[in-house]
Design an enzyme around this catalytic site. Structure first.
Site, PDB file in Angstrom:
ATOM      1  N   GLU A 185       4.612  16.979 -14.958  1.00  0.00           N
ATOM      2  CA  GLU A 185       4.930  15.831 -15.834  1.00  0.00           C
ATOM      3  C   GLU A 185       4.580  16.049 -17.301  1.00  0.00           C
ATOM      4  O   GLU A 185       3.996  15.178 -17.940  1.00  0.00           O
ATOM      5  CB  GLU A 185       4.236  14.565 -15.287  1.00  0.00           C
ATOM      6  CG  GLU A 185       4.686  14.243 -13.873  1.00  0.00           C
ATOM      7  CD  GLU A 185       3.976  13.041 -13.252  1.00  0.00           C
ATOM      8  OE1 GLU A 185       3.253  12.329 -13.955  1.00  0.00           O
ATOM      9  OE2 GLU A 185       4.153  12.835 -12.028  1.00  0.00           O
ATOM     10  N   ASN A 206       7.042  20.716 -12.288  1.00  0.00           N
ATOM     11  CA  ASN A 206       7.370  19.533 -11.483  1.00  0.00           C
ATOM     12  C   ASN A 206       7.408  18.286 -12.371  1.00  0.00           C
ATOM     13  O   ASN A 206       6.501  18.072 -13.187  1.00  0.00           O
ATOM     14  CB  ASN A 206       6.268  19.369 -10.414  1.00  0.00           C
ATOM     15  CG  ASN A 206       6.576  18.323  -9.372  1.00  0.00           C
ATOM     16  OD1 ASN A 206       7.653  18.333  -8.775  1.00  0.00           O
ATOM     17  ND2 ASN A 206       5.646  17.416  -9.136  1.00  0.00           N
ATOM     18  N   HIS A 213      11.430  10.080  -7.237  1.00  0.00           N
ATOM     19  CA  HIS A 213      10.992   8.716  -6.929  1.00  0.00           C
ATOM     20  C   HIS A 213      12.155   7.806  -7.339  1.00  0.00           C
ATOM     21  O   HIS A 213      12.336   7.511  -8.512  1.00  0.00           O
ATOM     22  CB  HIS A 213       9.722   8.367  -7.709  1.00  0.00           C
ATOM     23  CG  HIS A 213       8.545   9.205  -7.318  1.00  0.00           C
ATOM     24  ND1 HIS A 213       7.983   9.126  -6.065  1.00  0.00           N
ATOM     25  CD2 HIS A 213       7.831  10.133  -7.999  1.00  0.00           C
ATOM     26  CE1 HIS A 213       6.957   9.972  -5.995  1.00  0.00           C
ATOM     27  NE2 HIS A 213       6.848  10.597  -7.152  1.00  0.00           N
ATOM     28  N   GLU A 235       8.788  14.928  -4.199  1.00  0.00           N
ATOM     29  CA  GLU A 235       8.012  13.697  -3.978  1.00  0.00           C
ATOM     30  C   GLU A 235       8.939  12.542  -3.609  1.00  0.00           C
ATOM     31  O   GLU A 235       8.748  11.402  -4.039  1.00  0.00           O
ATOM     32  CB  GLU A 235       7.196  13.327  -5.225  1.00  0.00           C
ATOM     33  CG  GLU A 235       6.283  14.432  -5.703  1.00  0.00           C
ATOM     34  CD  GLU A 235       5.392  14.036  -6.871  1.00  0.00           C
ATOM     35  OE1 GLU A 235       5.268  12.826  -7.160  1.00  0.00           O
ATOM     36  OE2 GLU A 235       4.831  14.943  -7.507  1.00  0.00           O
ATOM     37  N   ASP A 256      10.872   9.450  -2.495  1.00  0.00           N
ATOM     38  CA  ASP A 256      10.792   8.114  -1.882  1.00  0.00           C
ATOM     39  C   ASP A 256      11.855   7.256  -2.540  1.00  0.00           C
ATOM     40  O   ASP A 256      12.274   7.533  -3.669  1.00  0.00           O
ATOM     41  CB  ASP A 256       9.380   7.500  -1.927  1.00  0.00           C
ATOM     42  CG  ASP A 256       8.698   7.580  -3.277  1.00  0.00           C
ATOM     43  OD1 ASP A 256       9.393   7.668  -4.312  1.00  0.00           O
ATOM     44  OD2 ASP A 256       7.454   7.529  -3.316  1.00  0.00           O
TER      45      ASP A 256
HETATM   46  O1  G3I Z   1     -10.397   7.872  -3.678  1.00  0.00           O
HETATM   47  C1  G3I Z   1     -10.638   6.746  -4.511  1.00  0.00           C
HETATM   48  C2  G3I Z   1     -11.552   5.758  -3.831  1.00  0.00           C
HETATM   49  O2  G3I Z   1     -12.812   6.359  -3.643  1.00  0.00           O
HETATM   50  C3  G3I Z   1     -11.661   4.516  -4.701  1.00  0.00           C
HETATM   51  O3  G3I Z   1     -12.431   3.549  -4.052  1.00  0.00           O
HETATM   52  C4  G3I Z   1     -10.306   3.952  -4.992  1.00  0.00           C
HETATM   53  C5  G3I Z   1     -10.358   2.733  -5.923  1.00  0.00           C
HETATM   54  O4  G3I Z   1      -9.299   2.718  -6.831  1.00  0.00           O
HETATM   55  O5  G3I Z   1      -9.527   4.939  -5.623  1.00  0.00           O
HETATM   56  C6  G3I Z   1      -9.312   6.081  -4.828  1.00  0.00           C
HETATM   57  O6  G3I Z   1      -8.561   6.996  -5.558  1.00  0.00           O
HETATM   58  C7  G3I Z   1      -7.188   6.690  -5.666  1.00  0.00           C
HETATM   59  C8  G3I Z   1      -6.392   7.858  -5.126  1.00  0.00           C
HETATM   60  O7  G3I Z   1      -5.027   7.640  -5.318  1.00  0.00           O
HETATM   61  C9  G3I Z   1      -6.636   8.101  -3.649  1.00  0.00           C
HETATM   62  O8  G3I Z   1      -6.182   7.006  -2.904  1.00  0.00           O
HETATM   63  C10 G3I Z   1      -6.851   6.433  -7.116  1.00  0.00           C
HETATM   64  O9  G3I Z   1      -7.474   5.251  -7.570  1.00  0.00           O
HETATM   65  C11 G3I Z   1      -5.365   6.332  -7.288  1.00  0.00           C
HETATM   66  O10 G3I Z   1      -5.076   6.295  -8.688  1.00  0.00           O
HETATM   67  C12 G3I Z   1      -4.687   7.537  -6.687  1.00  0.00           C
HETATM   68  O11 G3I Z   1      -3.304   7.352  -6.831  1.00  0.00           O
HETATM   69  C13 G3I Z   1      -2.549   8.522  -6.700  1.00  0.00           C
HETATM   70  C14 G3I Z   1      -1.764   8.758  -7.974  1.00  0.00           C
HETATM   71  O12 G3I Z   1      -0.933   9.887  -7.806  1.00  0.00           O
HETATM   72  C15 G3I Z   1      -2.662   8.985  -9.161  1.00  0.00           C
HETATM   73  O13 G3I Z   1      -1.945   9.097 -10.336  1.00  0.00           O
HETATM   74  C16 G3I Z   1      -1.614   8.357  -5.518  1.00  0.00           C
HETATM   75  O14 G3I Z   1      -2.375   8.319  -4.311  1.00  0.00           O
HETATM   76  C17 G3I Z   1      -0.613   9.504  -5.468  1.00  0.00           C
HETATM   77  O15 G3I Z   1       0.386   9.223  -4.513  1.00  0.00           O
HETATM   78  C18 G3I Z   1       0.038   9.678  -6.815  1.00  0.00           C
HETATM   79  O16 G3I Z   1       0.915  10.786  -6.738  1.00  0.00           O
HETATM   80  C19 G3I Z   1       1.651  11.088  -7.925  1.00  0.00           C
HETATM   81  C20 G3I Z   1       1.845  12.577  -7.960  1.00  0.00           C
HETATM   82  O17 G3I Z   1       0.599  13.235  -7.882  1.00  0.00           O
HETATM   83  C21 G3I Z   1       2.589  13.007  -9.213  1.00  0.00           C
HETATM   84  N1  G3I Z   1       3.846  12.284  -9.345  1.00  0.00           N
HETATM   85  C22 G3I Z   1       3.729  10.829  -9.258  1.00  0.00           C
HETATM   86  C23 G3I Z   1       3.032  10.409  -7.966  1.00  0.00           C
HETATM   87  C24 G3I Z   1       2.988   8.912  -7.844  1.00  0.00           C
HETATM   88  O18 G3I Z   1       2.214   8.333  -8.855  1.00  0.00           O
END
Ligand code: G3I
Length: 301
Positions: free
Chosen positions: A127, A169, A205, A232, A234
């Site tokens: 990105e 990516n 997406h 990715e 969806d």
């Molecule tokens: O693990 C912590 C947990 O300990 C905490 O209590 C909780 C509270 O917010 O957060 C948890 O972490 C989260 C993590 O996902 C695991 O679930 C983060 O807040 C959350 O921001 C994170 O989101 C991820 C996101 O990327 C971050 O930007 C998504 O799961 C993930 O699907 C998403 O994936 C991205 C790709 O890497 C790049 N392209 C876009 C895609 C969608 O945003």
């Protein structure tokens, strides 16, 4: 064939899912994963904040859980992602200039070395281009270390793991548009100057429709001499969801250098798009109409 992975394999492709280490204890989740998919991508576990929480101290516990799950399945493992402007550890966010550049390149070297020989393809840089009509790089702390940060990252990744395919990516690159053309021009430049790059990931997406030039856009990148992958996928829920999934599948099947497709989660309840039900399995793990449309499209190829 009767599963996504086996159907994709008939044409030498893979069908993968992004998975989360914390969900591997869920029996329904793991049953679908091991039955249907022959590639995995860590949804968060190999990102910078996860693998280097303090500078120079590397933690691979959860990343290794994803890797080991993939190995146990005989699946391809996509590495995601070595450098990104999001999910950086706070120590990196506070650096700039040469200190940040050196830390970033060291991160690439260390993580790619840890997983050397085990990763099918790495998202080396994620990105890095701006949305909208500029076709330019996104402003970020990494970009402010100099425009050559992307090629420096790719060279470091190649040196650390020569066997891994190295991908750029991004999202909102699903048709021919200013952003995808900016990336296209970067890839063309890298190929002309011998900067190591092997593949481009199209996150996909998607909303309720598919750009009419989706396949043509994949093909123009393939024609530069790189593989392309849907990384990715969806799709917004609604009456057209199964059709969009089928269209993406058919486009990949029609491009010989499209090596595989990854959906960004397994069940709707596993998705980052909360409430949008954008995946192939419902919250209970049942196959949706979109699943059947993908399976049929894979078997038509
Ligand atoms: O693990 C912590 C947990 O300990 C905490 O209590 C909780 C509270 O917010 O957060 C948890 O972490 C989260 C993590 O996902 C695991 O679930 C983060 O807040 C959350 O921001 C994170 O989101 C991820 C996101 O990327 C971050 O930007 C998504 O799961 C993930 O699907 C998403 O994936 C991205 C790709 O890497 C790049 N392209 C876009 C895609 C969608 O945003």
């Amino acid at each position: 064939a009767s599963t996504l992975g086996a159907s994709a394999a008939q044409t030498g492709r893979y069908y993968g899912a992004a998975i989360a280490a914390g969900r591997l204890g869920d029996a329904t989740y793991t049953r679908i994963l091991t039955t249907e998919f022959n590639s995995v991508t860590p949804e968060n576990e190999m990102k910078w904040d996860a693998t280097e929480p303090s500078q120079g101290r590397f933690t691979y516990t959860n990343g290794d859980r994803i890797l080991n799950q993939g190995v146990a399945m005989g699946a391809k493992v996509r590495g995601h992602a070595l450098l990104w402007h999001q999910q950086q550890p706070s120590w990196a966010q506070s650096l700039s200039g040469t200190a940040l550049r050196n830390a970033a390149i060291n991160h690439v070297t260390q993580v790619a070395t840890h997983y050397k020989g085990k990763i099918y393809a790495w998202d080396v840089v994620n990105e890095a281009f701006a949305d909208g009509g500029s076709g330019a790089r996104r402003d970020s702390n990494l970009q402010r270390t100099g425009n050559d940060w992307i090629e420096a990252a790719f060279r470091a990744a190649r040196a650390a793991d020569p066997a891994a395919k190295l991908c750029y990516n991004d999202y909102n690159t699903d048709g021919v548009n200013a952003k995808s053309t900016g990336i296209y021009n970067m890839v063309r430049d890298f190929k002309s100057r011998g900067v190591p790059i092997d593949c481009v990931g199209f996150q996909s997406h998607l909303g309720t429709g598919l750009p009419g030039d989706y396949q043509a856009n994949l093909q123009r990148f393939a024609d530069l001499g790189v593989d392309v992958q849907i990384t990715e996928l969806d799709v917004a829920q609604g009456s057209n969801q199964a059709n969009v999934y089928a269209g993406v599948t058919r486009a990949c099947m029609a491009v010989s250098r499209c090596t595989g497709i990854t959906v960004w989660g397994i069940r709707d309840s596993d998705s980052w798009r909360t409430g949008e039900n954008p995946l192939l399995f419902d919250n209970s793990g049942n196959k949706k109409a979109a699943y059947t449309s993908v399976l049929n499209a894979l078997n038509a190829g």
